[in-house]
Design a protein around this motif. Structure first.
Motif, mmCIF file in Angstrom:
data_model
loop_
_atom_site.group_PDB
_atom_site.id
_atom_site.type_symbol
_atom_site.label_atom_id
_atom_site.label_comp_id
_atom_site.label_asym_id
_atom_site.label_seq_id
_atom_site.Cartn_x
_atom_site.Cartn_y
_atom_site.Cartn_z
ATOM 1 N N SER A 165 0.816 -1.219 0.000
ATOM 2 C CA SER A 165 0.000 0.000 0.000
ATOM 3 C C SER A 165 0.848 1.267 0.000
ATOM 4 O O SER A 165 1.847 1.330 0.705
ATOM 5 C CB SER A 165 -0.894 0.030 1.237
ATOM 6 N N ILE A 166 0.406 2.222 -0.763
ATOM 7 C CA ILE A 166 1.009 3.557 -0.887
ATOM 8 C C ILE A 166 2.470 3.477 -1.356
ATOM 9 O O ILE A 166 3.420 3.807 -0.622
ATOM 10 C CB ILE A 166 0.901 4.404 0.422
ATOM 11 N N PRO A 167 2.645 3.044 -2.631
ATOM 12 C CA PRO A 167 4.019 2.940 -3.149
ATOM 13 C C PRO A 167 4.758 4.273 -3.113
ATOM 14 O O PRO A 167 5.981 4.293 -2.963
ATOM 15 C CB PRO A 167 3.832 2.456 -4.591
ATOM 16 N N ARG A 190 -3.611 -8.442 -1.759
ATOM 17 C CA ARG A 190 -4.705 -7.650 -2.343
ATOM 18 C C ARG A 190 -4.864 -6.361 -1.549
ATOM 19 O O ARG A 190 -4.680 -6.372 -0.328
ATOM 20 C CB ARG A 190 -6.022 -8.427 -2.227
ATOM 21 N N PRO A 191 -5.260 -5.257 -2.206
ATOM 22 C CA PRO A 191 -5.500 -4.030 -1.445
ATOM 23 C C PRO A 191 -6.650 -4.249 -0.455
ATOM 24 O O PRO A 191 -7.644 -4.916 -0.784
ATOM 25 C CB PRO A 191 -5.921 -3.019 -2.520
ATOM 26 N N ARG A 344 -2.833 2.482 -4.348
ATOM 27 C CA ARG A 344 -2.620 3.935 -4.245
ATOM 28 C C ARG A 344 -3.334 4.495 -3.029
ATOM 29 O O ARG A 344 -2.872 5.408 -2.376
ATOM 30 C CB ARG A 344 -3.199 4.554 -5.531
ATOM 31 N N LYS A 345 -4.515 3.926 -2.714
ATOM 32 C CA LYS A 345 -5.324 4.451 -1.612
ATOM 33 C C LYS A 345 -5.519 3.451 -0.464
ATOM 34 O O LYS A 345 -6.079 3.807 0.562
ATOM 35 C CB LYS A 345 -6.719 4.828 -2.140
#
Ligand code: FDA
Length: 403
Positions: A165-167, A190-191, A344-345
């Protein structure tokens, strides 16, 4: 000359710092490496800058994993009260916000400083920014090569590089790559804790509702009306341009399976159809005004529009069937996301190193002595509300005590 350590911890986030401090205070020679320029960015941005550092009610039932029993050992040996004792020792002010969630009164920076100070107490050596280019077994220990050209020898390695999460603040797949290098099984990442999105055409009628927020019940659904995961949350929901967000959706997103619907009760305290049908004689207002008493008015208007109902209609003149259909749309809104906002989120990544590969007391790999995985890199994912940090602290302590 290569430097010798008892343990090299890769990733100076929540779990890595906790582990390094714990091992260091036991007299182990510890080196902590991180490739980021800025320390512990995820702690810094967490909880809106105030870090929801634990949940006083955290227990194994608040975590998702292919093996739901795995987290029990670490969670029971380092509890929210243990973390709180550390917070109090460092004189950090805190408060409970909602459902057991504990936040700093002032700033998440205080938690970062606390962990840095704990590492200093354990004489932890730092390499930052330093990226690990390669990791190899070396007899009974390991050799690390950093991008600075340094070679580090360590008897044990702890991988604490988190999830995907949040690269943009430094998340990488390093942990999963190391797991594969040593032949470990992964549960597909998975996100999770992520806003859900919908097909543009299907969502078009709801776009004007962007910004509307209300408390709802949400559960995973199936077209047959079942809740296959059994998960259900009462939290706030937020309409966005692309779909749904807010704590209710973040919570259910971790349980949601692609291709299946979610079911939302927009008015959990009321059976709308029953209230309207029984109130035909007494509820004199127009349908739009009536609904606006119970729901945000923009949502009431939007729902009537989607249902093709006239807001000026009087319920006394409406068919019971029409009211039942409206009731279902409000109390049992079933809608199928087409995906999520992705890493991204997403606040966390579910999945990761399969817990069957690890000893639950120590987080050490069963088949690779001296190699440990902790924190979000492991297939243990907490609900929203301080649970993920509690897992990072507890798994970090478990490894730090075992090494
Ligand atoms: P974490 O991600 O903290 O640390 C991993 C470290 O490894 C990073 O410092 C990274 O730079 C480093 N790294 C990665 N790859 C590397 C490589 N190849 N070489 C060297 N270093 C590498 N949870 C909670 O309980 N309460 C909350 O309030 C919040 N709020 C929140 C907000 C937002 C916006 C996000 C994105 C997440 C949260 N979370 C949360 C989740 C929480 O932040 C998360 O679960 C923990 O930080 C996980 O801790 P780890 O130490 O496992 O990973």
């Amino acid at each position: 000359m290569a430097k010798e350590f008892d343990v090299a911890v890769i990733g100076a986030g929540a779990a890595g710092m906790m582990c390094a401090a714990t091992a260091g205070k036991r007299g182990k020679r510890v080196v902590l490496l991180d490739h980021a320029d800025k320390l512990a960015e995820k702690i810094r941005i967490s909880g809106g800058g105030r870090c929801n550092f634990t949940n006083i009610n955290a227990g194994p039932a608040n975590f998702l994993s292919e093996n739901p029993h795995f987290a029990k050992s670490a969670l029971s040996r380092f509890t929210p009260h243990d973390f709180l004792a550390m917070v109090k020792k460092h004189r950090i002010g805190f408060h409970e916000k909602h459902k057991g969630q504990l936040f700093c009164d002032d700033s998440a920076e205080q938690i970062i400083q606390m962990l840095k100070d704990e590492c200093s107490d354990g004489n932890v050596h730092w390499r930052m920014p330093a990226k690990v280019d390669a990791l190899q077994q070396n007899g009974a220990g390991y050799i690390l090569q950093t991008d600075e050209g340094e070679e580090i020898h360590a008897a044990s390695i702890v991988v604490a590089t988190g999830g995907l999460s949040i690269p943009k603040i430094g998340a990488t797949d390093f942990g999963y790559r190391i797991a594969k290098q040593f032949g470990l099984e992964l549960v597909e990442p998975r996100p999770a804790l992520v806003p859900l999105t919908f097909d543009t055409e299907e969502w078009a009628p709801f776009v004007p509702l962007s910004g509307v927020s209300l408390e709802v019940d949400v559960e995973t659904g199936s077209l047959k009306g079942r809740n296959p995961s059994g998960a259900r949350f009462r939290e706030d929901l937020l309409f966005t341009h692309r779909g749904l967000s807010g704590p209710a959706i973040l919570q259910i997103s971790s349980f949601w399976q692609p291709g299946t619907p979610i079911t939302i009760n927009l008015l959990p305290e009321m059976d709308l159809a029953q209230t309207l049908i029984e109130g035909k004689g007494t509820l004199k207002k127009q349908l739009g005004n009536l609904l606006s008493q119970w729901l945000p008015s923009r949502l009431a208007e939007g729902l009537l529009q989607v249902q093709g109902l006239d807001p000026e209609a009087r319920i006394a003149d409406m068919k019971d069937d029409t009211l039942r259909k409206l009731g279902r749309a409000v109390n049992q809104w079933t809608i199928t996301p087409n995906g999520s906002e992705g890493y991204r989120k997403a606040e966390v990544t579910r999945g990761g190193v399969d817990t069957r590969e690890l000893f639950q007391q120590s987080m050490e790999c069963k088949n690779v002595p001296g190699l440990y995985f902790i924190g979000e890199a492991v297939d243990v994912t907490g609900w929203l509300g301080g649970y993920n940090f509690q897992w990072a602290w507890a798994s970090g302590v478990a490894a730090g005590l075992a090494i």
